[in-house]
Design an enzyme around this catalytic site. Structure first.
Site, PDB file in Angstrom:
ATOM      1  CE  LYS A 106       1.855   3.441  -7.524  1.00 11.50           C
ATOM      2  NZ  LYS A 106       3.149   4.056  -7.281  1.00 11.50           N
ATOM      3  CE  LYS A 148      -6.596  -0.485  -1.147  1.00 11.68           C
ATOM      4  NZ  LYS A 148      -7.957  -0.099  -1.511  1.00 11.68           N
ATOM      5  CD  GLU A 167      -3.318   0.469   1.323  1.00 13.05           C
ATOM      6  OE1 GLU A 167      -4.198   1.159   0.817  1.00 13.05           O
ATOM      7  OE2 GLU A 167      -3.520  -0.648   1.817  1.00 13.05           O
ATOM      8  N   GLY A 168       1.292   1.638  -1.186  1.00 14.32           N
ATOM      9  CA  GLY A 168       2.207   2.775  -1.277  1.00 14.32           C
ATOM     10  C   GLY A 168       1.494   4.041  -0.863  1.00 14.32           C
ATOM     11  CB  THR A 169       2.878   7.403  -0.328  1.00 14.16           C
ATOM     12  OG1 THR A 169       3.949   6.826   0.406  1.00 14.16           O
ATOM     13  CG2 THR A 169       2.441   8.682   0.338  1.00 14.16           C
ATOM     14  CE1 TYR A 170       2.411  10.737  -3.610  1.00 20.96           C
ATOM     15  CE2 TYR A 170       4.173   9.127  -3.536  1.00 20.96           C
ATOM     16  CZ  TYR A 170       3.727  10.412  -3.330  1.00 20.96           C
ATOM     17  OH  TYR A 170       4.568  11.354  -2.842  1.00 20.96           O
ATOM     18  CG  ASP A 177       7.870   8.305   0.812  1.00 20.36           C
ATOM     19  OD1 ASP A 177       8.348   8.458   1.966  1.00 20.36           O
ATOM     20  OD2 ASP A 177       6.785   7.725   0.595  1.00 20.36           O
TER      21      ASP A 177
HETATM   22  C1  Z3R Z   1       6.162  -1.519  -8.377  1.00 19.07           C
HETATM   23  C2  Z3R Z   1       5.750  -0.539  -7.488  1.00 19.07           C
HETATM   24  C3  Z3R Z   1       5.541  -0.860  -6.183  1.00 19.07           C
HETATM   25  C4  Z3R Z   1       5.721  -2.181  -5.747  1.00 19.07           C
HETATM   26  C5  Z3R Z   1       6.117  -3.173  -6.658  1.00 19.07           C
HETATM   27  C6  Z3R Z   1       6.342  -2.829  -7.972  1.00 19.07           C
HETATM   28  N1  Z3R Z   1       6.266  -4.417  -6.097  1.00 19.07           N
HETATM   29  C7  Z3R Z   1       6.003  -4.419  -4.815  1.00 19.07           C
HETATM   30  S1  Z3R Z   1       5.553  -2.900  -4.220  1.00 19.07           S
HETATM   31  C8  Z3R Z   1       6.114  -5.560  -3.952  1.00 19.07           C
HETATM   32  C9  Z3R Z   1       5.942  -5.542  -2.572  1.00 19.07           C
HETATM   33  C10 Z3R Z   1       6.140  -6.773  -2.013  1.00 19.07           C
HETATM   34  S2  Z3R Z   1       6.536  -7.893  -3.168  1.00 19.07           S
HETATM   35  C11 Z3R Z   1       6.459  -6.779  -4.427  1.00 19.07           C
HETATM   36  S3  Z3R Z   1       6.000  -7.230  -0.362  1.00 19.07           S
HETATM   37  O1  Z3R Z   1       5.152  -8.376  -0.321  1.00 19.07           O
HETATM   38  O2  Z3R Z   1       7.304  -7.503   0.133  1.00 19.07           O
HETATM   39  N2  Z3R Z   1       5.379  -6.011   0.400  1.00 19.07           N
END
Ligand code: Z3R
Length: 320
Positions: free
Chosen positions: A34, A18, A13-16, A153
């Site tokens: 995203k 899901k 759940e990024g700042t900007y 960020d």
């Molecule tokens: C692009 C932008 C944001 C994210 C991307 C790709 N992949 C993400 S966040 C992610 C996060 C995990 S695995 C892949 S987590 O399960 O470790 N939170």
């Protein structure tokens, strides 16, 4: 979108927005989806979103930045023209959205550090891995900065890790320059302040590349400690954490500090020994960290200069 990708679990759940893990049905490839909301009154993609996408496309050619694979614009009236299964009456009702499709990596640095701190097998991150991850982070940041893009960020949650290959990549290259960093995410999640540079906390409006290098320093220390260096829960507490370790900044150390917008009178702490806060780092590591955590943004080391620091002398740079 449902035809093309099988949506799996939510991974962030990024700042900007899901982020979902998904599978490309045609190729079986795992991707990160995203969804970007398009705030607008009429059809078309707002120019700010277009700028962000072209920036992402340009930057994601670096190995140390998560790769943008494609952009899908769904729910707009054109999609009815190109998709024979799309009912134009339904499409008119839907809000248009933009999906950014990224390569998928299996974890992020926050989870990776946590897995070394708690659970059945707590153990330090090997020094050689801290060194390699920091170098890759500096390389990705240097790439952004050389294209005039600030991340603003950087934090362990948006650094993605390929555990098998030992690769680290920057994600959530947010909305680089277009917006200010909010205190709450769009889903009202509290945004972490732990990596925020003191000039940002004190109300600077002219950001520089140095804000990212402060975050890199905090992340470096956190990999070494497996614990955040400055875990503040408000902007004021965040500054107190920083001042207690590095000493309360003075006009001498940081000219202009006491005329910054949000400056108050603070207790006058003396700088502590930084090496004691990061016992697993050698003298070169502590020296590099101290250069990333300089108060005056103009004195802070750049990503490019950091890559040439003697801390990396023992790293085989040819693999990058
Ligand atoms: C692009 C932008 C944001 C994210 C991307 C790709 N992949 C993400 S966040 C992610 C996060 C995990 S695995 C892949 S987590 O399960 O470790 N939170």
């Amino acid at each position: 979108m449902e035809d093309k990708y099988e949506k799996l679990e939510k991974v962030g759940e990024g700042t900007y927005g899901k982020v979902y893990k998904a599978k490309d049905k045609a190729t079986g490839q795992l991707v990160a989806l995203k969804k970007t909301r398009l705030e607008m009154d009429e059809e078309g993609v707002p120019p700010t979103a277009l700028r962000e996408i072209s920036l992402l496309q340009m930057l994601s050619h670096s190995l140390y930045i998560v790769r943008l694979l494609s952009v899908e614009h769904v729910g707009h009236s054109n999609s009815a023209l190109v998709d024979p299964n799309c009912d134009i009456k339904d499409q008119k009702k839907k809000k248009p959205s933009l999906y950014l499709v990224f390569e998928y990596l299996d974890t992020d640095l926050k989870k990776y550090i946590d897995s070394h701190r708690k659970g059945a097998n707590p153990r330090p991150l090997p020094n050689s891995l801290v060194q390699s991850f920091l170098f890759q982070l500096c390389k990705g940041v240097a790439h952004c900065h050389s294209h005039g893009v600030l991340h603003r960020d950087l934090k362990p949650q948006n650094l993605l890790v390929d555990k098998e290959k030992g690769i680290l990549k920057i994600a959530d290259l947010g909305l680089g320059r277009a917006f200010t960093v909010p205190l709450k995410s769009y889903t009202h999640e509290i945004v972490t302040l732990w990596y925020r540079a003191p000039e940002v906390l004190l109300g600077t409006t002219h950001y520089s590349t140095a804000v990212d290098m402060w975050s890199v320093g905090c992340i470096f220390a956190e990999m070494a400690r497996r614990q955040a260096l400055f875990p503040g829960d408000s902007e004021f507490q965040q500054l107190l954490h920083i001042f207690r370790l590095l000493g309360t900044p003075s006009e001498n150390l940081w000219p202009g500090v006491s005329s910054m917008r949000d400056w108050h009178v603070y207790p006058r702490w003396e700088p502590q020994n930084l090496a004691r806060a990061v016992p697993s780092l050698d003298a070169d590591g502590v020296d590099l960290l101290s250069k990333m955590l300089k108060y005056d943004p103009g004195d802070r080391i750049s990503a490019k200069a950091a890559m040439d620091h003697s801390y990396f002398d023992s790293l085989d740079k040819s693999q990058f």
